[in-house]
Design a protein around this motif. Structure first.
Motif: not given
Length: 407
Positions: A75-79, A84-87, A103-104
């Motif tokens: 689950r942590l690897a998925d996070h 890495l694919r997102g923000a 704040d991203g």
């Protein structure tokens, strides 16, 4: 002499230390943008924001833990993969930001090779672990590496530059290329394509066999865009965490381990890989270990072997233990067993923090106490330490994830 690496009790100890490290760094899970920077007590340091290299390294660690059968690690690897694919990814110009604010928003929008090497490592390990989204991430980062960083003409990687790739840095570095070797070997295992291992060989041949090998194994870290060494680079910032002045002892050790990993991954490996690995190991021991009257490895040396930055970094000892384990397995030479024991005893006495968790990242050179406000603050990640507790119980392989995936 009985081998610690095959001792039942030692392997139990390694497993327990691995679980202890994972418990500490699991607190770094940031709700939206990856993994945060951990302080000395394991709490997230909010003002540090989120660094891509930290998130990528922790994604790699949790992917390894999942492959090793640790519940919850997947689950942590998925996070990490999602971050890495997102923000952390720059959807407008491609590639990955170096860091985000709490704040991203991007706090550092540089695109450098070091960060991207760890994105490739994380993607490869997560793909080998079968985590959702990892294959797409691996394809994405592979394309960016090939388009923006890999230089086929020289067989090395360029540094990055501005967010829009409009200007590249007037610099070439050994550190980023070393981590590209590590990431390329993981990519070779994850994709089944030998092209990644052949690229890793070209990088290693230049930096180790050609450059360090002709300088008594003193590896310059910094180069011009024409690949000429810059001896005085960062002479005014000698303890820089990523680009320090002089010869970095821990990188000499890390290169030595990677040469053995590389040898394992190639169908026809040149003989110099093992010979150079053993020579690099010997240089680091003779010039870097307890050379200034106190126990431990100095951080950096001048080009005449005089210690420059004498602080003791945890990652240097971790890499020393790892290469001793790998060379011991590869050669059967008892001197590697000797140093393996010496350095684990040193880590247990001075670096492993049994009170607050993880390892102290940096020690004062005189007292071997924890310095304040020096090169490293807190305990940002567990990449070096976690790999070090895994390697001694794995067979030789191109990558840790590859070894674990094969069972």
């Amino acid at each position: 002499m009985p081998q610690w690496t095959t001792s039942r009790m030692h392997r139990v100890w390694l497993d327990n230390e691995a679980l202890r490290l994972l418990e500490f760094v699991s607190a770094a899970d940031h709700p939206a943008t990856g993994f945060g920077w951990l302080g000395a007590d394991g709490s997230v340091v909010a003002e540090q924001g989120v660094h891509t290299w930290v998130t990528a390294r922790m994604t790699h660690v949790f992917a390894l833990a999942h492959l090793d059968g640790v519940p919850g690690a997947g689950r942590l690897a998925d996070h990490g993969v999602q971050a890495l694919r997102g923000a952390l990814r720059d959807d407008e110009h491609g590639g990955w930001f170096a860091a985000l604010n709490a704040d991203g928003s991007p706090s550092d929008d540089r695109k450098d090779a070091y960060q991207h090497a760890f994105v490739l490592l994380a993607a490869s390990s997560a793909a080998l672990a079968g985590r959702p989204g990892a294959d797409a991430l691996l394809t994405d980062i592979g394309n960016v590496i090939e388009e923006r960083f890999w230089d086929e003409a020289t067989g090395r990687c360029r540094e990055g530059g501005t967010r829009d790739w409009g200007a590249t840095e007037d610099y070439r570095g050994a550190n980023s290329n070393m981590h590209m070797v590590e990431a390329f070997l993981a990519a070779a295992d994850a994709t089944g394509s030998s092209v990644w291992a052949r690229r890793a060989l070209r990088i290693a041949e230049f930096f180790v066999h050609e450059v360090a090998g002709t300088r008594g194994w003193r590896l310059p870290e910094h180069f011009t865009t024409d690949w000429e060494p810059v001896a005085d680079y960062n002479s005014d910032d000698r303890a820089h965490p990523f680009r320090p002045y002089g010869v970095t002892v821990g990188h000499v050790l890390e290169w030595a381990r990677l040469l053995v990993n590389l040898e394992t991954s190639l169908e026809k490996a040149p003989d110099w890989l093992l010979a150079d690995a053993e020579a690099m190991f010997s240089f680091a021991v003779e010039r870097g270990w307890s050379v200034d009257g106190a126990e431990g490895f100095v951080y950096t040396l001048d080009y005449d072997d005089t210690p420059v930055v004498r602080a003791r970094m945890h990652w240097v000892v971790a890499e020393a233990i790892a290469v001793a384990a790998v060379l011991g397995l590869r050669t059967g030479d008892e001197r590697y067993e000797h140093w393996y024991r010496v350095w684990w005893d040193h880590a247990a006495a001075h670096l492993i923090d049994t009170e607050k968790g993880s390892w102290h990242h940096e020690l004062d050179a005189v007292s071997l106490g924890v310095p304040e406000g020096a090169t490293w603050s807190g305990k940002p990640d567990a990449y070096h330490a976690y790999q070090t507790v895994l390697l001694p119980r794995l067979p030789l392989a191109g990558s840790l994830a590859g070894a674990l995936a094969k069972g």
